[in-house]
Design an enzyme around this catalytic site. Structure first.
Site, PDB file in Angstrom:
ATOM      1  N   ASP A 123      15.749   1.075  -9.204  1.00  0.00           N
ATOM      2  CA  ASP A 123      14.472   1.243  -8.511  1.00  0.00           C
ATOM      3  C   ASP A 123      14.501   0.253  -7.341  1.00  0.00           C
ATOM      4  O   ASP A 123      14.303  -0.952  -7.527  1.00  0.00           O
ATOM      5  CB  ASP A 123      13.326   0.939  -9.489  1.00  0.00           C
ATOM      6  CG  ASP A 123      11.975   0.871  -8.788  1.00  0.00           C
ATOM      7  OD1 ASP A 123      11.932   0.957  -7.544  1.00  0.00           O
ATOM      8  OD2 ASP A 123      10.960   0.719  -9.495  1.00  0.00           O
ATOM      9  N   GLN A 163      11.444  -2.075  -3.645  1.00  0.00           N
ATOM     10  CA  GLN A 163      11.169  -3.361  -2.994  1.00  0.00           C
ATOM     11  C   GLN A 163      12.418  -3.995  -2.397  1.00  0.00           C
ATOM     12  O   GLN A 163      12.360  -5.143  -1.941  1.00  0.00           O
ATOM     13  CB  GLN A 163      10.529  -4.340  -4.002  1.00  0.00           C
ATOM     14  CG  GLN A 163       9.223  -3.880  -4.597  1.00  0.00           C
ATOM     15  CD  GLN A 163       8.061  -3.822  -3.586  1.00  0.00           C
ATOM     16  OE1 GLN A 163       8.211  -4.187  -2.412  1.00  0.00           O
ATOM     17  NE2 GLN A 163       6.911  -3.339  -4.029  1.00  0.00           N
ATOM     18  N   CYS A 195       0.658  -2.925 -11.194  1.00  0.00           N
ATOM     19  CA  CYS A 195       1.322  -1.814 -11.896  1.00  0.00           C
ATOM     20  C   CYS A 195       2.449  -2.337 -12.783  1.00  0.00           C
ATOM     21  O   CYS A 195       3.519  -1.701 -12.899  1.00  0.00           O
ATOM     22  CB  CYS A 195       1.850  -0.759 -10.924  1.00  0.00           C
ATOM     23  SG  CYS A 195       0.567  -0.018  -9.944  1.00  0.00           S
TER      24      CYS A 195
HETATM   25  N1  C6P Z   1       4.611  -0.816  -5.850  1.00  0.00           N
HETATM   26  C1  C6P Z   1       2.986  -2.489  -5.264  1.00  0.00           C
HETATM   27  O1  C6P Z   1       1.934  -2.867  -4.737  1.00  0.00           O
HETATM   28  P1  C6P Z   1       5.554   4.589  -4.965  1.00  0.00           P
HETATM   29  O2  C6P Z   1       4.111   4.334  -5.215  1.00  0.00           O
HETATM   30  O3  C6P Z   1       6.057   5.765  -5.741  1.00  0.00           O
HETATM   31  O4  C6P Z   1       5.904   4.631  -3.515  1.00  0.00           O
HETATM   32  O5  C6P Z   1       6.338   3.298  -5.509  1.00  0.00           O
HETATM   33  C2  C6P Z   1       6.267   2.973  -6.862  1.00  0.00           C
HETATM   34  C3  C6P Z   1       6.990   1.687  -7.110  1.00  0.00           C
HETATM   35  C4  C6P Z   1       8.127   1.697  -7.891  1.00  0.00           C
HETATM   36  N2  C6P Z   1       8.834   0.584  -8.108  1.00  0.00           N
HETATM   37  C5  C6P Z   1       8.476  -0.593  -7.590  1.00  0.00           C
HETATM   38  C6  C6P Z   1       9.323  -1.801  -7.858  1.00  0.00           C
HETATM   39  C7  C6P Z   1       7.330  -0.681  -6.801  1.00  0.00           C
HETATM   40  O6  C6P Z   1       6.975  -1.855  -6.291  1.00  0.00           O
HETATM   41  C8  C6P Z   1       6.552   0.476  -6.579  1.00  0.00           C
HETATM   42  C9  C6P Z   1       5.271   0.419  -5.792  1.00  0.00           C
HETATM   43  C10 C6P Z   1       3.408  -1.061  -5.077  1.00  0.00           C
HETATM   44  O7  C6P Z   1       3.699  -3.253  -5.894  1.00  0.00           O
HETATM   45  C11 C6P Z   1       2.303  -0.103  -5.370  1.00  0.00           C
HETATM   46  S1  C6P Z   1       1.849  -0.094  -7.048  1.00  0.00           S
END
Ligand code: C6P
Length: 406
Positions: free
Chosen positions: A201, A204, A364
């Site tokens: 993943d 970031q 999250c």
């Molecule tokens: N984290 C944060 O404020 P999406 O929403 O599908 O583009 O990304 C999801 C996601 C998955 N993995 C990691 C490590 C993330 O940080 C995130 C998204 C944002 O930390 C929104 S919750």
């Protein structure tokens, strides 16, 4: 380092939103881990598509459709170039979450009772819930590699969990709650030594540092355009070609087929086999412009700029009374902290009054917060357009937070 800082802060003029005020104060946008701001070049690329060549792709035999198709396919090439992937290995999805769900539905549902999925305790819900649910359906099991009090992965524990029963290892490259950087290359080697697949993943990491699919040696990488100067609603799943070829599609419908009869369907070639229906064409074009923008600056420059800011911020916050910073020394541009017993939401509301945008809450990552005994944190996260002056404003505003709640 001063050169890098000035070079990157010069890019501020490209971001119209950074010129606005919030609550009468100049905006200091320090919520980049949630989503980044967009440069004019990206906004204009999206407008140019709608103004000049809006059409569906892979369908029409007319000029507009040909131009739209070329631009959409070019965006795949740009994303491939960014992480050193090959043609066909880049699938466009809605976001990181959908990329991970694609894997969970496609590979996850092939698991059997006795199979195991290894995650870390610091995963975002997007890299936890899909696997947890797949495990329930398939009666396989999820195991969690421990992290220490700084949010760093315990590699010994991780290694002890990966066995011949492990089919999938999935981990964040950089954790969103504490900014810890996982050794995903070594994790992939361990996963592969036991015959498991490695899913990274990279939501970031790809926006903030050079990431090479071949150097990481993993099988899948997921990331989102909106966290790297591009529009929302478009993301990437990179997959090793040999694995993607074996996988079953996740969504069925138009564009993902080669031939359909009432009885049978032959699926399209990669990557279109995984891109059913009319995709986010304008999003892909805007994403391509964002990749061009980042590549022109260089992700190594972006990374060193953020590292300089992070070092500065850690030093500055250490001078503030009652501010407790979480996370490891070696980290990405993410700083999670609390101020005394002040609820993170209250702190963020006061910072907002000062024009400073941060995120507050569980980020999250509820199981991680619970493990750490935290109701949540305030999180400041940096990008290429942030400045030391904004960090100074954050530190001064924290002083106000402390006084309000004294
Ligand atoms: N984290 C944060 O404020 P999406 O929403 O599908 O583009 O990304 C999801 C996601 C998955 N993995 C990691 C490590 C993330 O940080 C995130 C998204 C944002 O930390 C929104 S919750």
């Amino acid at each position: 380092m001063a050169t890098t800082l000035s070079l990157l802060t010069k890019t501020r003029k490209d971001f119209p939103i950074l010129g606005r005020n919030v609550n009468g104060k100049p905006l200091a946008y320090l919520d980049n881990a949630a989503t980044s701001q967009k440069p004019r070049q990206v906004i204009e690329a999206i407008s140019a598509y709608y103004e000049n060549y809006n059409a569906n792709i892979h369908r029409g035999i007319h000029r507009l459709s040909e131009e739209a198709t070329a631009a959409y396919e070019e965006a795949h090439k740009k994303a491939a170039g960014l992480i050193g992937a090959r043609e066909g290995e880049i699938i466009f999805t809605k976001n990181t979450t959908e990329s991970l769900n694609l894997l969970a539905y496609s590979i996850g549902l092939t698991l059997r009772p006795g199979d195991e999925i290894v995650l870390t305790e610091a995963e975002h819900h997007s890299n936890l819930v899909p696997w947890q649910q797949v495990a329930k359906i398939t009666q396989s099991q999820v195991k969690f590699a421990q992290v220490n009090e700084k949010g760093e992965l315990d590699m010994e524990h991780f290694q002890s969990l990966v066995t011949r029963n492990t089919r999938i290892v999935a981990a964040a490259h950089v954790t969103n709650a504490f900014g810890a950087i996982n050794p995903v290359k070594e994790m992939a080697e361990i996963a592969h030594s036991e015959g498991a697949l490695m899913v990274v993943d990279a939501a970031q990491s790809v926006p903030h540092m050079p990431v090479s699919a071949s150097q990481l040696g993993c099988d899948f990488i997921a990331f989102s355009s909106h966290k790297m100067l591009g529009p929302t609603g478009i993301g990437v799943l990179y997959g090793r070609k040999s694995e993607l070829e074996k996988m079953h599609p996740f969504l069925y419908g138009g564009d993902m087929i080669k031939e359909v009869s009432y009885e049978e369907t032959k699926f399209n070639e990669l990557p279109w086999k995984f891109e059913a229906g009319t995709p986010n064409i304008s999003g892909a074009i805007g994403f391509g412009a964002a990749i061009d923008y980042l590549c022109k600056i260089g992700l190594d420059s972006v990374q060193s700029h953020e590292q300089a800011l992070t070092r500065h911020a850690l030093k500055r916050l250490a001078e503030e009374k009652d501010v407790l910073v979480y996370g490891p020394e070696k980290r990405a541009g993410i700083i999670s902290f609390n101020i005394g017993n002040v609820h993170p939401h209250d702190a963020a509301a006061i910072l907002d009054m000062e024009g400073i945008a941060v995120r507050a809450g569980h980020h999250c990552a509820m199981p991680l917060m619970k493990k750490m005994g935290l109701q949540g944190t305030v999180r400041a996260s940096f990008y290429l357009y942030n400045t030391k002056a904004e960090i100074g404003r954050l530190a001064e505003a924290l002083e106000k937070v402390r006084k309000v709640f004294k």
